[in-house]
Design an enzyme around this catalytic site. Structure first.
Site: not given
Length: 395
Positions: A89, A169, A218-219, A344
């Site tokens: 983000t 996503n 990363g997650h 989100c």
């Protein structure tokens, strides 16, 4: 760190009684090998990478440098083209809003993106629009992907930026990034790709040198939350003219100030190495799960949302006739954890803007379920999932 060769798809221990986790697109479990690395740099190697006067700081600095190389290797970038951030983000915001000053100075105020982007892209684009930029959002095909020809037709001499996600996503649909790169050949507009769902899963498409700005988290690959990167590829010797969004300290080539979170960066580096090394194995295992899910859901009349020939192996967006998504989630909550859209907007559910943009009927949108999985997913109760959904159909 020396990464072990343990089975990347071995079942990981969960809290007893917890459902099987099928929401990897929201976040992934931290790989135990990554967690070990993070804890090392929290507990013993705790130095500040900006401290130059002692060995603690030097070792931290070396680990950050190593992590840059590990992230860069996944997308065939140069080490100094990796800027660490708090996640995709922030990277998207830095890529989009960071070009605003250059656009204003050069008179290039036209931006092309798509109607199916993540809010991390759509909302910064709204900020640009409020600053006087012209933002053109291209609609997807019925299969959920944006045509390269539509991008080519939209390009203008004053186009500053083209922003297209690599993998959606919600649907898992792979966007034609290499093809879009080709139609942009010869045009000097910057090409930004939100690769949060693609990094470590699609290897060659993200290595396309026409991609100028690449945002990753990363997650999404078994790494820790709170760390990501923006890859800023140079054009020859010229760096992309980004302006920072924050100030103070000059870290990350002046683009992202603040003390570097060395444990998180180390974790992301390890997660990147594992994702690259195990990519093929993970994809094969994920496809086996998808095929089994499709087999048990087919008798229910399941409608796959998004072109099934263009989706990643680890995501399935499906509507079950006669079954509202909220009812399905409640009925399945003790056996599987899944969602009906992007995390989100999970605090206040709204019908998917992605599926709506693809032209799907509202009732089908309201029935959509997103299932996503990855390394460690095991023990899925396929038949029980189908049985409970069938019971909802028959009410």
């Amino acid at each position: 760190m020396s990464v072990t060769n343990s089975d990347p798809n071995a079942e990981r221990p969960l809290t007893p009684g917890m459902p099987v986790y099928l929401d990897f697109n929201a976040t992934t479990p931290v790989d135990p090998r990554v967690a070990e690395e993070v804890m090392t740099y929290m507990a013993s190697e705790f130095g500040n990478a900006g401290s130059r006067t002692h060995s603690y700081g030097q070792r931290a600095k070396e680990r950050v440098k190593q992590a840059r190389g590990e992230v860069a290797a996944v997308v065939a970038a140069q080490v100094d083209e990796v800027i660490f951030t708090s996640g995709a983000t922030e990277s998207d915001n830095l890529a989009i809003l960071g070009l605003a000053a250059h656009g204003e100075a050069s008179g290039k105020r036209h931006v092309i993106s798509t109607q199916i982007e993540h809010k991390a892209v759509l909302e910064p684009l709204e900020i640009l629009q409020a600053r006087g930029f012209e933002v053109e959002l291209l609609p997807p095909t019925e299969g959920g992907w944006v045509s390269p020809e539509a991008v080519a037709d939209a390009l203008r001499p004053d186009t500053l930026l083209v922003s297209v996600m690599a993998v959606n996503n919600e649907t898992g649909v792979i966007q034609p990034i290499p093809e879009i790169g080709r139609v942009m050949s010869g045009h000097d507009a910057y090409f930004h790709v939100d690769a949060a769902q693609a990094f470590g899963k699609l290897i060659e498409p993200l290595r396309n040198p026409r991609i100028d700005l690449l945002a990753v988290s990363g997650h999404k690959i078994g790494g820790p939350k709170g760390v990501g990167a923006l890859i800023c590829r140079r054009r020859g010797y010229k760096r992309i003219p980004l302006t920072p969004l924050m100030f103070g300290g000059g870290q990350e080539r002046g683009l992202r100030p603040g003390t570097l979170p060395v444990p998180l960066i180390a974790g992301m580096g390890t997660a990147s190495t594992l994702a690259l090394r195990e990519s093929e194995h993970r994809s094969q295992a994920a496809m086996e799960i998808k095929e089994e899910l499709l087999t048990v859901l087919a008798p229910l009349g399941a409608e796959v949302n998004g072109d099934p020939n263009r989706t990643v192996a680890s995501t399935l967006n499906v509507s079950i006739p006669g079954v509202d998504s909220e009812a399905a989630i409640v009925a399945l909550k003790d056996i599987v954890a899944l969602s009906n859209g992007s995390a989100c907007t999970s605090q206040a559910y709204e019908p998917s803007h992605v599926l709506t943009a693809a032209g799907l009927a509202q009732v089908r949108v309201e029935r959509a379920l997103r299932l996503s999985w990855g390394p460690g997913t095991a023990g899925l109760p396929y038949r029980e999932i189908a049985r409970r959904l069938r019971a909802l159909q028959e009410r």
